[in-house]
Scaffold this motif. Structure first.
Motif, mmCIF file in Angstrom:
data_model
loop_
_atom_site.group_PDB
_atom_site.id
_atom_site.type_symbol
_atom_site.label_atom_id
_atom_site.label_comp_id
_atom_site.label_asym_id
_atom_site.label_seq_id
_atom_site.Cartn_x
_atom_site.Cartn_y
_atom_site.Cartn_z
ATOM 1 N N SER A 178 -6.608 33.986 -12.847
ATOM 2 C CA SER A 178 -5.265 33.598 -13.295
ATOM 3 C C SER A 178 -5.314 32.342 -14.160
ATOM 4 O O SER A 178 -4.597 32.231 -15.150
ATOM 5 C CB SER A 178 -4.344 33.390 -12.093
ATOM 6 O OG SER A 178 -4.818 32.307 -11.331
ATOM 7 N N LEU A 179 -6.217 31.403 -13.813
ATOM 8 C CA LEU A 179 -6.299 30.160 -14.590
ATOM 9 C C LEU A 179 -6.921 30.395 -15.957
ATOM 10 O O LEU A 179 -6.622 29.682 -16.916
ATOM 11 C CB LEU A 179 -7.105 29.115 -13.828
ATOM 12 C CG LEU A 179 -6.438 28.543 -12.579
ATOM 13 C CD1 LEU A 179 -7.415 27.648 -11.837
ATOM 14 C CD2 LEU A 179 -5.186 27.752 -12.954
ATOM 15 N N ASP A 207 -5.439 30.128 -19.514
ATOM 16 C CA ASP A 207 -5.209 28.849 -20.192
ATOM 17 C C ASP A 207 -6.448 28.465 -21.016
ATOM 18 O O ASP A 207 -7.536 28.334 -20.473
ATOM 19 C CB ASP A 207 -4.940 27.783 -19.121
ATOM 20 C CG ASP A 207 -4.476 26.479 -19.741
ATOM 21 O OD1 ASP A 207 -4.960 26.141 -20.841
ATOM 22 O OD2 ASP A 207 -3.628 25.815 -19.116
ATOM 23 N N ARG A 238 -3.855 19.618 -11.857
ATOM 24 C CA ARG A 238 -3.130 20.227 -12.965
ATOM 25 C C ARG A 238 -2.692 21.649 -12.605
ATOM 26 O O ARG A 238 -1.597 22.059 -12.954
ATOM 27 C CB ARG A 238 -4.014 20.247 -14.202
ATOM 28 C CG ARG A 238 -3.345 20.950 -15.360
ATOM 29 C CD ARG A 238 -3.860 20.458 -16.683
ATOM 30 N NE ARG A 238 -3.458 21.375 -17.730
ATOM 31 C CZ ARG A 238 -3.937 21.367 -18.951
ATOM 32 N NH1 ARG A 238 -4.862 20.484 -19.272
ATOM 33 N NH2 ARG A 238 -3.519 22.224 -19.851
ATOM 34 N N ALA A 239 -3.563 22.366 -11.906
ATOM 35 C CA ALA A 239 -3.186 23.725 -11.504
ATOM 36 C C ALA A 239 -4.042 24.167 -10.337
ATOM 37 O O ALA A 239 -5.162 23.683 -10.155
ATOM 38 C CB ALA A 239 -3.369 24.681 -12.668
ATOM 39 N N TYR A 274 -8.372 25.500 -19.777
ATOM 40 C CA TYR A 274 -9.209 25.785 -18.615
ATOM 41 C C TYR A 274 -10.518 26.423 -19.064
ATOM 42 O O TYR A 274 -11.600 26.039 -18.612
ATOM 43 C CB TYR A 274 -8.449 26.705 -17.664
ATOM 44 C CG TYR A 274 -9.242 27.103 -16.425
ATOM 45 C CD1 TYR A 274 -9.364 26.225 -15.361
ATOM 46 C CD2 TYR A 274 -9.867 28.338 -16.344
ATOM 47 C CE1 TYR A 274 -10.086 26.576 -14.240
ATOM 48 C CE2 TYR A 274 -10.594 28.709 -15.233
ATOM 49 C CZ TYR A 274 -10.692 27.819 -14.175
ATOM 50 O OH TYR A 274 -11.414 28.159 -13.072
ATOM 51 N N ARG A 275 -10.411 27.400 -19.993
ATOM 52 C CA ARG A 275 -11.631 28.069 -20.463
ATOM 53 C C ARG A 275 -12.571 27.071 -21.130
ATOM 54 O O ARG A 275 -13.783 27.154 -20.995
ATOM 55 C CB ARG A 275 -11.274 29.182 -21.450
ATOM 56 C CG ARG A 275 -10.720 30.421 -20.783
ATOM 57 C CD ARG A 275 -10.950 31.650 -21.641
ATOM 58 N NE ARG A 275 -10.461 31.506 -23.004
ATOM 59 C CZ ARG A 275 -9.218 31.728 -23.390
ATOM 60 N NH1 ARG A 275 -8.323 32.129 -22.491
ATOM 61 N NH2 ARG A 275 -8.859 31.577 -24.632
ATOM 62 N N TRP A 321 -7.798 22.715 -10.300
ATOM 63 C CA TRP A 321 -8.111 22.128 -11.608
ATOM 64 C C TRP A 321 -7.566 20.705 -11.624
ATOM 65 O O TRP A 321 -6.364 20.491 -11.592
ATOM 66 C CB TRP A 321 -7.486 23.010 -12.696
ATOM 67 C CG TRP A 321 -7.728 22.538 -14.088
ATOM 68 C CD1 TRP A 321 -8.565 21.558 -14.514
ATOM 69 C CD2 TRP A 321 -7.102 23.048 -15.271
ATOM 70 N NE1 TRP A 321 -8.518 21.415 -15.862
ATOM 71 C CE2 TRP A 321 -7.629 22.321 -16.364
ATOM 72 C CE3 TRP A 321 -6.144 24.052 -15.518
ATOM 73 C CZ2 TRP A 321 -7.226 22.553 -17.676
ATOM 74 C CZ3 TRP A 321 -5.743 24.275 -16.825
ATOM 75 C CH2 TRP A 321 -6.286 23.540 -17.901
ATOM 76 N N GLY A 326 -5.143 27.942 -8.425
ATOM 77 C CA GLY A 326 -5.014 29.390 -8.517
ATOM 78 C C GLY A 326 -6.368 30.046 -8.508
ATOM 79 O O GLY A 326 -7.387 29.379 -8.307
ATOM 80 N N SER A 327 -6.386 31.344 -8.756
ATOM 81 C CA SER A 327 -7.669 32.040 -8.818
ATOM 82 C C SER A 327 -8.265 31.796 -10.198
ATOM 83 O O SER A 327 -7.562 31.436 -11.143
ATOM 84 C CB SER A 327 -7.470 33.536 -8.597
ATOM 85 O OG SER A 327 -6.819 34.087 -9.719
ATOM 86 N N HIS A 328 -9.563 32.013 -10.297
ATOM 87 C CA HIS A 328 -10.259 31.822 -11.559
ATOM 88 C C HIS A 328 -9.638 32.721 -12.630
ATOM 89 O O HIS A 328 -9.383 32.281 -13.753
ATOM 90 C CB HIS A 328 -11.737 32.167 -11.359
ATOM 91 C CG HIS A 328 -12.584 31.982 -12.568
ATOM 92 N ND1 HIS A 328 -12.673 30.768 -13.231
ATOM 93 C CD2 HIS A 328 -13.383 32.840 -13.240
ATOM 94 C CE1 HIS A 328 -13.504 30.897 -14.260
ATOM 95 N NE2 HIS A 328 -13.943 32.148 -14.291
#
Lengths: 584, 585
Positions: free
Chosen positions: A550-551, A554, A543-544, A557-558, A536, A546-548
């Motif tokens: 786990s993210l 936030d 910013r981050a 993110y969504r 991301w 990870g897997s979809h």
């Protein structure tokens, strides 16, 4: 010495031999031309005096022959020198352009760069003969003035008295016409941009049957154009008239003075004719106004070209950098402390990232956050200002750049097709591609079906071909897929495809690029869900990671997937109901 | 002019109407130019007189008087030159206007009929070339009159002063003309080759520069350098070859002006001794040859050739671009149905392919869309949905079959009526520099502000109108608006149009789903037929009927029927619907 003057000096020195030849020929011509009126005067005086004109005529004919041959030589040498020097400078500039990384390329606008490459080099390359020519012209007119003074000092003095007035008038014209020319050109670009506007809306114009109205709209600035065009002519007319009257007065004044000299016995009739000719040379001094402007232009062009040549090229001018090839590997990429800046603005800052070999990594984030820059940095298209990018353990900017190109393939949102035909465009590059690889790539990118529908199939020329955004993207994908690269960098390459085709392409790629590392910049949730890892990117940094799943905890993110790609008007309220489709 | 006389008809016809319209200006220009040559005509005579009767006779006053006369003639010439500028400007500016107009109209017509390139570089090149024609034409006209009249005046003056030498000079000039004609043929060929090489270089370099990033990414630096480098070398070689011929042209000056000069001087003692001529006459003759003939001939040989060829080549290039597209076939008996006419749309056996050898994009399509229907068309990208939209709007003609509106084949309908009855909104929105009102009222110039406000409200543009500051707000650059805002503008434009068949070809793809729903519902509530090429499945679900295109077969039905009957539709619907599942995590 400034860069532009250094370039001018280099060009002048590299054509030194030829320029000296030109200078010699031009000087010879000037000397012969200057001697001609005297020979003419001698012949006339001999004829008038009833003597034999033989010796004077031999002298005259010799001078005429010398001047003619010298002129031919000078013209030939000048053209040859300019053409060769232009060619050399263009080769040098081209080589440098293709060695620039993305950061270097982005310093120049496309049209401007082309202008520097074509017009700029030609103007710069003429510097040797131009300068030599200017010097000779100046010397000739000075010699003309000196000849006037020698034949009849009084007549020469009359000329010197009037000259400054003419010079000022000529300079003044240059100034006022420059301003009008600029306005004229502004009106012209207004018309051109309306024209370009209309070209972007042809389907609407066609469907609305409004072609006639569009032509009138585009042509509206024609009136303004005419106005400034006529104003330019008027200026030229008034200045021309005043100049002509001044020149006439000056010429009559000089001739009258010399005529008085004939009566007084100071001047012979032949010398009177010679004086008239020298007066012509002397008037040449006013043309130097234009020469100065011309030399100024050459200096400006040299500045433009040297700016390109002095843009640092990480790859070296021949497209390679000294260094060993990348080691064999499976395509693991690591970034450490990467910073990319454009001017004062950081596009990426403090980026650390590890991309495991063989993984599919999605890069997501808002526009302008640095996604494309990250993709370019990973693939070695953009040399970071700080930090290290490594492929399979080796810093890629220390490796042979050809091996980096072999290791990484790129596809873009809006690819530019190079090469003559569609097939050429897909396999474009220094390394040859096998025909089977081309066919496979067209199949996997789902480009095969529309390529077959083209008039000549894959052999259809690219020029004049009208492709939709999705078709272009699929050819761009095929271009990346036809090479056996261990890393694929796909920068928003399916944004113009509908969801079904996009899914087909993804599935085909999963098969074809199973073992390759994939970095996919995307806005689509479906693509992200299929990735092994999501990066991301936001505010010029990571910013981050990870897997979809786990993210997705936030809300920020969504939100990335709840706005359509591109900017929607802010005033429209977000959708409250459950969403039933994917936004492209 | 030997050089321009052989211009191909294409190039000549481009400029001829503009020049013919300026016939009066041309005559005026010629008249002033004739007067302008007066000092050349008088120069030798006056020099002869000033010497014979003045300075050589010891008469200062007489000599000065003749010189003053010469000065006066120069001022007169300058005065004539001043007046010559006005007709010259009129001719040149009118020619530029005509060229620009021809280029713009032809290129627009081509672009609109889809028969030519429509990129910005073409536009840039065309405007550059029309401007080059203007400048060359101006220089050429100025030089032609100088050369023609000075040459004539010098020759005429020589004939009155020294008839014996005038004959010799005329012979030399004829030989010079023959040499120039020969050289021109060679030079023209070389020069054209040089221009072609230059254009090729500009093309390949321009392409490479626009694709610098792609060259780098493909590892094609070597290939690109080689390809463009070849054109660089070819260009240099062609320039040198042209210069080689060009440098021979000085021979024209030698034969035409310098041989007569030497001959005159060689004959002078004999002529003077015989008493046939005076010293002043000899000097006058030399003046004609040196200051009249030689400069004019030099100008002629060195510049005129270049410019003539340049103009000719440029005009020919432009002529290629100003040839209009083939006239659409006349429609004898084309009808304009009355205002109450209800247009139902029908397609019968419609087949379409781009080339004679390419696979058909639409094959044997049958479809009926009754008036007031709401139809969505779905299918994978590249399957030909936009082509179907073009066929329905009568923008493409099908290879086989027939598209009819209200029972009349499109080809039988009057073009203006058809363009008014059908509105097609493409994906790429066309917003031009102008006021917001001009953009919105594009298809219905008479529309009132109230109607515009209602339409903006219905479609969802109202907040944008407010933000921009009303309908009079100027849009200076379309790029200043977001893609979505631009699409809303084109949607309102179609909404207020008189069209009774509206086709939206992915015209809402940059709107978010809520905005898309609002716009589509507004159109569905509007009187008339609505056909939507769907970008999202929601568009299809809102439609009364759905047409599924998959390249081979065609199915029509509603959402539920198609979910059952069309595997492709089911797949499309599932993919579209399934995608956001993850985002709800």
């Amino acid at each position: 010495m400034q860069q532009r003057d250094r370039l001018l000096w280099q060009v002048a020195r590299s054509t030194g031999g030829w320029t000296s030849l030109f200078l010699a020929a031009a000087l010879l011509d000037a000397v012969a031309s200057l001697a001609l009126p005297m020979a003419l005067a001698a012949a006339i005086d001999a004829a008038l005096g009833g003597e034999s004109t033989g010796p004077a005529l031999v002298w005259l004919v010799t001078l005429l022959a010398v001047s003619t041959l010298a002129q031919v030589a000078a013209e030939l040498v000048e053209a040859t020198t300019a053409a060769r020097a232009t060619g050399r400078l263009r080769h040098r500039t081209l080589g440098h352009l293709f060695a620039l990384d993305l950061g270097g390329q982005r310093r120049f606008a496309e049209g401007d760069l082309l202008n520097r490459l074509l017009q700029g080099t030609a103007e710069t390359a003429k510097v040797g003969p131009s300068l030599a020519g200017a010097v000779v012209a100046l010397l000739t007119s000075v010699a003309g003035i000196v000849a006037l003074l020698l034949i009849d000092p009084v007549a020469g003095a009359v000329f010197l008295l009037g000259a400054p007035v003419v010079w000022r008038l000529a300079r003044g014209f240059l100034g006022s016409s420059t301003e009008l020319t600029e306005r004229y050109q502004t009106a012209y670009s207004g018309l051109a941009s309306r024209f370009v506007d209309a070209m972007s809306g042809v389907r609407t114009i066609r469907a609305g049957g409004t072609a006639g109205r569009e032509a009138r709209r585009v042509l509206a600035p024609l009136r303004e154009l005419r106005h400034y065009g006529e104003a330019l002519w008027n200026t030229q007319r008034d200045v021309g008239w005043r100049l002509a009257v001044l020149v006439a007065a000056l010429q009559v004044g000089v001739l009258a003075t010399a005529g008085h000299g004939v009566i007084a016995g100071r001047v012979s009739p032949g010398e009177l004719i010679a004086l008239n000719t020298y007066l012509g040379y002397a008037f040449g001094v006013f043309r130097q106004v234009g020469t100065l402007a011309h030399l100024g232009r050459a200096r400006g062009s040299a500045a433009g070209v040297s700016e390109v040549l002095n843009t640092p090229a990480p790859a070296g001018a021949d497209g390679t950098a000294a260094g060993p090839p990348l080691p064999a590997g499976t395509g693991a990429v690591s970034l450490r402390g990467v910073r990319v800046a454009e001017g004062d603005r950081a596009l990426l800052d403090g980026v650390d990232l590890d991309i495991p070999a063989g993984a599919t990594v999605a890069v997501v984030g808002g526009s302008g956050g640095g996604k494309s820059t990250l993709a370019a940095v990973v693939g070695g298209l953009w040399r970071p200002d700080a930090g290290v990018v490594s492929i399979d353990g080796m810093p890629l900017w220390q490796a042979d750049q050809r091996s980096v190109r072999d290791a990484v393939a790129h596809a873009f949102e809006r690819p530019v097709l190079l090469g003559e035909t569609v097939a050429d465009a897909v396999v474009y590059g220094d390394r040859p591609v096998a025909p089977e690889a081309l066919r496979g790539a067209l199949r996997d990118s789902r480009a095969e079906s529309f390529v077959e529908r083209l008039p000549l199939g894959p052999d259809t020329p690219v020029a004049g071909l009208r492709l939709s955004g999705g078709e272009l993207q699929r050819l761009g994908l095929a271009r990346a897929l036809c090479r056996d690269a261990r890393i694929l960098v796909l920068d928003d390459t399916t944004s113009s495809l509908d969801t079904v085709t996009e899914r087909e392409v993804s599935l085909a790629m999963d098969r074809a690029a199973r073992h390759r590392t994939r970095l996919v910049v995307t806005h689509r949730a479906a693509t992200v869900r299929r990735a092994d890892l999501v990066v991301w990117v936001e505010a010029n940094g990571v910013r981050a990671v990870g897997s979809h799943e786990s993210l997705a905890a936030d809300p920020g993110y969504r939100a990335l997937f709840q706005q359509p790609h591109g900017d929607a008007p802010e005033d429209i309220p977000p959708v409250a109901e459950p969403r039933t489709m994917e936004q492209a | 002019m030997t050089v321009t006389a052989n211009a191909k008809p294409g190039g000549r016809t481009l400029l001829r109407p503009a020049l013919a319209a300026q016939r009066r200006s041309l005559l005026v220009l010629a008249a002033w130019s004739l007067l302008e040559a007066a000092p050349v005509l008088l120069s030798g005579q006056l020099v002869a007189a000033a010497l014979d009767r003045g300075f050589l006779a010891g008469e200062l006053a007489a000599g000065l008087a003749f010189l003053m006369l010469y000065g006066t003639s120069m001022v007169l010439g300058a005065w004539a030159a001043r007046h010559a500028v006005t007709p010259l400007a009129a001719i040149v500016e009118a020619a530029r206007d005509a060229l620009v107009r021809a280029v713009v109209q032809a290129r627009l017509a081509h672009a609109v009929q889809g028969s030519g390139p429509t990129d910005a570089s073409t536009v840039a090149r065309l405007t550059r070339q029309t401007e080059a024609v203007r400048q060359i034409l101006a220089t050429l006209l100025m030089m032609v009159r100088t050369v023609v009249f000075s040459l004539g005046a010098a020759l005429a003056g020589l004939a009155t002063l020294l008839p014996e030498m005038a004959g010799v000079t005329l012979g030399c000039l004829a030989a010079a003309g023959a040499l120039l004609a020969l050289l021109s043929v060679l030079f023209r060929r070389r020069y054209r080759e040089a221009l072609v090489a230059e254009e090729r270089l500009a093309g390949s370099a321009g392409h490479a520069v626009s694709g610098l990033r792609d060259v780098l990414a493909c590892g094609g630096a070597g290939t690109a350098t080689r390809r463009v480098g070849q054109d660089v070398d070819a260009n240099a070689a062609a320039s040198i070859a042209a210069a080689r011929i060009g440098s021979c042209r000085i021979g024209v000056v030698v034969i035409g002006a310098r041989i007569p000069l030497v001959a005159t001087l060689a004959m002078a003692p004999w002529l003077l001794r015989s008493g046939a001529v005076t010293p002043g006459q000899v000097l006058g003759a030399v003046t004609y040859l040196v200051s009249g003939l030689e400069p004019a001939l030099r100008l002629f040989a060195q510049s005129l050739g270049n410019m003539g060829v340049q103009l000719q080549v440029l005009l020919r290039r432009l002529a290629d671009h100003t040839a209009g597209p083939p006239e659409p076939p006349a429609r004898p008996g084309a009808v304009s149905p009355g205002p109450g006419h209800i247009p139902s749309l029908s397609l019968r056996g419609v087949t379409f392919a781009y080339g004679p050898h390419s696979a058909p994009i639409v094959d044997d399509l049958d479809l009926d869309v009754p008036y007031g229907d709401h139809l969505a068309i779905v299918g994978p990208s590249g399957i030909g949905k936009s082509t179907v939209a073009n066929l329905m709007a009568g923008l493409e003609s099908c290879r086989r079959g027939e598209v009819a509106l209200g029972g009349t084949p499109l080809a039988g309908l009057a073009e203006p009526w058809l363009r008014e009855a059908v509105a097609l909104v493409p994906q790429e929105s066309y917003v031009f520099a102008g006021t917001l009102r001009e953009n919105l009222a594009y298809l219905s110039p008479e529309v009132s502000d109230d109607e515009l406000a209602r339409a903006a409200d219905a479609v969802g543009l109202a907040p944008v109108v407010k933000r921009l500051g009303g309908f009079d707000a100027a849009i200076e650059q379309a790029a200043a608006l977001s893609e979505g805002e631009r699409q809303l503008i084109t949607l309102v434009r179609a909404y207020v149009s008189p069209a009774r068949l509206v086709i939206l070809d992915e015209a809402t793809c940059h709107l978010d789903p809520a905005a898309e729903r609002r716009a589509e519902e507004a159109f569905a509530a509007r009187t008339g037929t609505l056909i939507i090429i769907a970008h999202r499945i929601s568009s299809a679900m809102r439609a009364r009927r759905i047409l599924v295109l998959d390249g081979q077969s065609v199915r029509v039905g509603d959402h539920h029927a198609l979910l059952r009957d069309s595997p492709l539709y089911a797949d499309l619907a599932n993919t579209w619907a399934a995608a956001p599942a993850g985002t709800r995590a």
